[in-house]
Design a protein around this motif. Sequence first.
Motif: not given
Length: 114
Positions: A29-31, A98-101, A103
């Motif tokens: 999921m994580y580029s 992830y999705r611009g945020s 973590y």
Amino acid sequence: VQLQASGGGLAQAGGSLTLSCEPSGSLYMYSLMSWYRQAPGKERGLVATITSGGAINYADSVKGRFTISRENAKNTVYLQIDSLKPEDTAVYYCNLIYRGSFYWGQGTQVTVSS
């Protein structure tokens, strides 16, 4: 998204440590996943990054001693630190976007004695 970092501890100069970071959800999921570190009294700085395609980059200060890798089967990103130096003493954080945020994991302490 949560990240669980582990593997830190007390080590002697010249030794090795391997840090692990496991995110919630599939690694696919994580580029981009990264390791940062923050030494006492210093700002947090980027150490290494790895993309989902396996492209890797290192900060100049750690090239040749640090190795970032990912093991998709174990859903884990690793940071191997060889030839430890006292100046490697820091809290090491794993990070992903992830999705611009951003973590962050909780950090794992590495302390290197001379």
